[in-house]
Design a protein around this motif. Sequence first.
Motif, PDB file in Angstrom:
ATOM      1  N   MET A  86       8.089   9.462 -15.896  1.00  0.00           N
ATOM      2  CA  MET A  86       8.825   8.194 -16.048  1.00  0.00           C
ATOM      3  C   MET A  86       8.532   7.253 -14.881  1.00  0.00           C
ATOM      4  SD  MET A  86      12.641   9.515 -17.015  1.00  0.00           S
ATOM      5  CE  MET A  86      13.417   7.917 -17.191  1.00  0.00           C
ATOM      6  N   THR A  87       8.788   5.960 -15.101  1.00  0.00           N
ATOM      7  CA  THR A  87       8.779   5.015 -13.980  1.00  0.00           C
ATOM      8  C   THR A  87      10.229   4.798 -13.546  1.00  0.00           C
ATOM      9  OG1 THR A  87       9.079   3.062 -15.375  1.00  0.00           O
ATOM     10  CG2 THR A  87       6.805   3.775 -14.964  1.00  0.00           C
ATOM     11  N   ARG A  88      10.399   4.242 -12.349  1.00  0.00           N
ATOM     12  CA  ARG A  88      11.757   3.929 -11.882  1.00  0.00           C
ATOM     13  C   ARG A  88      12.381   2.850 -12.771  1.00  0.00           C
ATOM     14  NH1 ARG A  88       8.406   4.311  -7.413  1.00  0.00           N
ATOM     15  NH2 ARG A  88       9.006   5.758  -5.732  1.00  0.00           N
ATOM     16  N   GLU A  89      11.527   1.923 -13.253  1.00  0.00           N
ATOM     17  CA  GLU A  89      12.030   0.791 -14.040  1.00  0.00           C
ATOM     18  C   GLU A  89      12.714   1.261 -15.329  1.00  0.00           C
ATOM     19  OE1 GLU A  89       9.105   0.961 -12.530  1.00  0.00           O
ATOM     20  OE2 GLU A  89       9.254  -0.705 -11.111  1.00  0.00           O
ATOM     21  N   GLU A  90      12.281   2.421 -15.835  1.00  0.00           N
ATOM     22  CA  GLU A  90      12.886   2.935 -17.079  1.00  0.00           C
ATOM     23  C   GLU A  90      14.346   3.353 -16.902  1.00  0.00           C
ATOM     24  OE1 GLU A  90      10.323   5.681 -19.520  1.00  0.00           O
ATOM     25  OE2 GLU A  90       8.905   5.242 -17.915  1.00  0.00           O
ATOM     26  N   ILE A  92      16.682   1.469 -15.691  1.00  0.00           N
ATOM     27  CA  ILE A  92      17.551   0.284 -15.617  1.00  0.00           C
ATOM     28  C   ILE A  92      18.670   0.311 -16.657  1.00  0.00           C
ATOM     29  CG2 ILE A  92      16.081  -1.185 -17.075  1.00  0.00           C
ATOM     30  CD1 ILE A  92      16.766  -3.520 -15.229  1.00  0.00           C
ATOM     31  N   GLY A  93      18.385   0.784 -17.860  1.00  0.00           N
ATOM     32  CA  GLY A  93      19.363   0.748 -18.950  1.00  0.00           C
ATOM     33  C   GLY A  93      20.664   1.426 -18.568  1.00  0.00           C
ATOM     34  N   ILE A  94      20.586   2.582 -17.915  1.00  0.00           N
ATOM     35  CA  ILE A  94      21.799   3.317 -17.530  1.00  0.00           C
ATOM     36  C   ILE A  94      22.283   2.878 -16.155  1.00  0.00           C
ATOM     37  CG2 ILE A  94      22.692   5.622 -16.926  1.00  0.00           C
ATOM     38  CD1 ILE A  94      21.035   6.715 -19.227  1.00  0.00           C
ATOM     39  N   ASN A  95      21.363   2.723 -15.216  1.00  0.00           N
ATOM     40  CA  ASN A  95      21.794   2.497 -13.827  1.00  0.00           C
ATOM     41  C   ASN A  95      22.376   1.106 -13.563  1.00  0.00           C
ATOM     42  OD1 ASN A  95      21.148   5.088 -13.344  1.00  0.00           O
ATOM     43  ND2 ASN A  95      19.359   4.708 -12.052  1.00  0.00           N
ATOM     44  N   ALA A  96      21.974   0.101 -14.338  1.00  0.00           N
ATOM     45  CA  ALA A  96      22.502  -1.253 -14.090  1.00  0.00           C
ATOM     46  C   ALA A  96      24.021  -1.274 -14.286  1.00  0.00           C
ATOM     47  CB  ALA A  96      21.821  -2.271 -15.002  1.00  0.00           C
ATOM     48  N   GLY A  97      24.495  -0.675 -15.357  1.00  0.00           N
ATOM     49  CA  GLY A  97      25.950  -0.651 -15.615  1.00  0.00           C
ATOM     50  C   GLY A  97      26.685   0.075 -14.500  1.00  0.00           C
ATOM     51  N   PRO A 121      16.087   1.168 -10.644  1.00  0.00           N
ATOM     52  CA  PRO A 121      15.014   0.556  -9.850  1.00  0.00           C
ATOM     53  C   PRO A 121      15.618  -0.285  -8.722  1.00  0.00           C
ATOM     54  CG  PRO A 121      15.258  -0.588 -11.955  1.00  0.00           C
ATOM     55  CD  PRO A 121      16.203   0.555 -11.998  1.00  0.00           C
ATOM     56  N   MET A 122      15.396   0.170  -7.491  1.00  0.00           N
ATOM     57  CA  MET A 122      16.197  -0.246  -6.339  1.00  0.00           C
ATOM     58  C   MET A 122      16.190  -1.768  -6.068  1.00  0.00           C
ATOM     59  SD  MET A 122      15.926  -1.235  -3.029  1.00  0.00           S
ATOM     60  CE  MET A 122      14.263  -0.832  -2.569  1.00  0.00           C
ATOM     61  N   GLY A 161      -5.449  13.664  11.196  1.00  0.00           N
ATOM     62  CA  GLY A 161      -5.322  14.944  11.903  1.00  0.00           C
ATOM     63  C   GLY A 161      -4.540  14.731  13.193  1.00  0.00           C
ATOM     64  N   ALA A 162      -3.568  13.828  13.147  1.00  0.00           N
ATOM     65  CA  ALA A 162      -2.776  13.473  14.338  1.00  0.00           C
ATOM     66  C   ALA A 162      -1.310  13.828  14.092  1.00  0.00           C
ATOM     67  CB  ALA A 162      -2.887  11.965  14.584  1.00  0.00           C
ATOM     68  N   PRO A 163      -0.530  14.020  15.163  1.00  0.00           N
ATOM     69  CA  PRO A 163       0.903  14.228  14.952  1.00  0.00           C
ATOM     70  C   PRO A 163       1.552  12.952  14.418  1.00  0.00           C
ATOM     71  CG  PRO A 163       0.400  14.082  17.307  1.00  0.00           C
ATOM     72  CD  PRO A 163      -0.908  14.040  16.588  1.00  0.00           C
ATOM     73  N   ILE A 164       2.559  13.108  13.566  1.00  0.00           N
ATOM     74  CA  ILE A 164       3.202  11.925  12.966  1.00  0.00           C
ATOM     75  C   ILE A 164       3.806  11.033  14.055  1.00  0.00           C
ATOM     76  CG2 ILE A 164       5.086  11.162  11.431  1.00  0.00           C
ATOM     77  CD1 ILE A 164       4.453  13.428   9.585  1.00  0.00           C
ATOM     78  N   SER A 165       4.255  11.632  15.155  1.00  0.00           N
ATOM     79  CA  SER A 165       4.872  10.834  16.222  1.00  0.00           C
ATOM     80  C   SER A 165       3.860   9.888  16.879  1.00  0.00           C
ATOM     81  CB  SER A 165       5.492  11.758  17.274  1.00  0.00           C
ATOM     82  OG  SER A 165       4.489  12.603  17.802  1.00  0.00           O
ATOM     83  N   ASP A 166       2.570  10.104  16.638  1.00  0.00           N
ATOM     84  CA  ASP A 166       1.534   9.249  17.214  1.00  0.00           C
ATOM     85  C   ASP A 166       1.193   8.069  16.293  1.00  0.00           C
ATOM     86  OD1 ASP A 166       0.293   9.322  19.657  1.00  0.00           O
ATOM     87  OD2 ASP A 166      -1.593  10.180  18.912  1.00  0.00           O
ATOM     88  N   VAL A 167       1.806   8.073  15.094  1.00  0.00           N
ATOM     89  CA  VAL A 167       1.386   7.132  14.048  1.00  0.00           C
ATOM     90  C   VAL A 167       2.486   6.122  13.762  1.00  0.00           C
ATOM     91  CG1 VAL A 167       0.758   6.987  11.601  1.00  0.00           C
ATOM     92  CG2 VAL A 167      -0.107   8.870  12.991  1.00  0.00           C
ATOM     93  N   ASP A 168       2.107   4.858  13.564  1.00  0.00           N
ATOM     94  CA  ASP A 168       3.080   3.847  13.164  1.00  0.00           C
ATOM     95  C   ASP A 168       2.511   3.056  11.981  1.00  0.00           C
ATOM     96  OD1 ASP A 168       5.490   2.656  13.231  1.00  0.00           O
ATOM     97  OD2 ASP A 168       5.139   1.457  15.030  1.00  0.00           O
ATOM     98  N   GLY A 169       3.386   2.706  11.062  1.00  0.00           N
ATOM     99  CA  GLY A 169       2.930   1.954   9.886  1.00  0.00           C
ATOM    100  C   GLY A 169       4.111   1.536   9.053  1.00  0.00           C
ATOM    101  N   MET A 170       3.906   0.551   8.219  1.00  0.00           N
ATOM    102  CA  MET A 170       5.019   0.012   7.433  1.00  0.00           C
ATOM    103  C   MET A 170       4.570  -0.315   6.007  1.00  0.00           C
ATOM    104  SD  MET A 170       7.297  -3.328   8.256  1.00  0.00           S
ATOM    105  CE  MET A 170       7.962  -2.793   9.793  1.00  0.00           C
ATOM    106  N   VAL A 171       5.494  -0.096   5.067  1.00  0.00           N
ATOM    107  CA  VAL A 171       5.250  -0.474   3.667  1.00  0.00           C
ATOM    108  C   VAL A 171       6.260  -1.544   3.281  1.00  0.00           C
ATOM    109  CG1 VAL A 171       5.208   0.335   1.268  1.00  0.00           C
ATOM    110  CG2 VAL A 171       4.428   1.855   3.111  1.00  0.00           C
ATOM    111  N   VAL A 172       5.776  -2.666   2.757  1.00  0.00           N
ATOM    112  CA  VAL A 172       6.664  -3.729   2.278  1.00  0.00           C
ATOM    113  C   VAL A 172       6.478  -3.859   0.765  1.00  0.00           C
ATOM    114  CG1 VAL A 172       6.704  -4.927   4.497  1.00  0.00           C
ATOM    115  CG2 VAL A 172       4.940  -5.514   2.815  1.00  0.00           C
ATOM    116  N   GLY A 173       7.100  -4.881   0.179  1.00  0.00           N
ATOM    117  CA  GLY A 173       6.952  -5.104  -1.262  1.00  0.00           C
ATOM    118  C   GLY A 173       7.986  -4.338  -2.060  1.00  0.00           C
ATOM    119  N   GLY A 174       7.767  -4.284  -3.357  1.00  0.00           N
ATOM    120  CA  GLY A 174       8.708  -3.614  -4.251  1.00  0.00           C
ATOM    121  C   GLY A 174       8.617  -2.110  -4.137  1.00  0.00           C
ATOM    122  N   HIS A 175       9.760  -1.442  -4.344  1.00  0.00           N
ATOM    123  CA  HIS A 175       9.786   0.029  -4.305  1.00  0.00           C
ATOM    124  C   HIS A 175       9.435   0.554  -5.703  1.00  0.00           C
ATOM    125  CE1 HIS A 175      10.915   4.044  -3.118  1.00  0.00           C
ATOM    126  NE2 HIS A 175      11.849   4.109  -4.054  1.00  0.00           N
TER     127      HIS A 175
END
Length: 308
Positions: A86-90, A92-97, A121-122, A161-175
């Motif tokens: 399924m997609t998250r968008e599917e 909506i019918g139940i979660n919107a209410g 869908p958040m 191949g690095a520790p996660i604490s060494d990494v920085d990054g960001m995701v924007v846009g729709g979830h």
Amino acid sequence: MKVTVVGAGAVGASCAEYIAIKNFASEVVILDIKEGFAEGKAMDLMQCASLNGFDTKITGVTNDYSQTANSDICVITSGIPRKPGMTREELIGINAGIVKNVSTSLLEHSPNMILIVVSNPMDTMTYLAHKATGMPKNRIIGMGGALDSARFKYRLAEALGAPISDVDGMVVGGHSDVGMVPLTSHATRNSIKVSEFLSEERLEQVAADTKVGGATLTKLLGTSAWYAPGAAVSGMVQAIACDTKKIFPCSTFLEGEYGLNDICIGVPVVLGKNGIEKIVDIPLSDAEKAHMQASAEGVTKTNGLLDL
Ligand SMILES: NC(=O)c1ccc[n+]([C@@H]2O[C@H](COP(=O)([O-])OP(=O)(O)OC[C@H]3O[C@@H](n4cnc5c(N)ncnc54)[C@H](O)[C@@H]3O)[C@@H](O)[C@H]2O)c1
Ligand SMILES: O=C(O)C[C@H](O)C(=O)O
């Protein structure tokens, strides 16, 4: 500091557990519509208190909003999760209410709350909460980007191949599976651009794996994920409760920022005691701008399915 979490399911309980373990809130109320369910989760969690060393008081209630009165922060996790395929968008019918009902009931008892929307869908559910409650935009926040960014960092660390604490990054846009915009051009390993270490093809794979992060877990688990979603929400709750002014990508109502209007979608924001204290406008590459525009078109299309 009183926090209410609506929905005592997988994400709601995980979120309540992380909030309690971090020991910054005096009280967490969990509310669910299923008789006795929130009470059971709260009792189980309270029996972790002496083991995990926290003093947060956790109570569970069945649909009794009077018990949520005067909450500082409320989190909506109520609603159905997706199943494999399924997609998250599917949803909506139940979660919107559910989200419309829950957000207005919370507001009746906690007029000054800061509301965090998690149900999918958040982005559309955040927009719905905005329209249904009429609350100021700084007090309605959608959680998606914090989770997607954690998954992006996980995939980047794996590729590097690095520790996660060494990494920085960001995701924007729709979830959503197609709408996420991992900001590869801004991602770093200890302040060095990741493009110094990884080929364009490998970075494209990292971005693709990030975008289907939720779908990958849903396929493995048979339902959607909860540990990282709960941790992401608890991080945002802590930033607001402790007024840390940390930056998280969050879904927020835009009025011209990033060239977008009348939409809730993920952009970097500063979180503090007033909720969203600032929307941070960062320069995007042409490709990222185009992805953001396409993502916004997808969210707007889903918003069009709402009965406002
Ligand atoms: N935004 C994100 O990043 C993110 C991450 C994970 C999950 N989610 C979403 O969060 C939601 C919850 O996921 P889950 O895995 O916890 O599901 P779940 O089924 O484990 O829990 C949902 C809970 O909501 C309760 N509920 C349903 N209607 C209610 C109502 N009207 N009032 C109060 N409680 C009600 C159910 O009884 C259930 O206990 C889903 O929509 C899922 O897609 C979003
Ligand atoms: O994937 C889902 O449906 C749940 C959530 O949005 C996630 O990203 O884990």
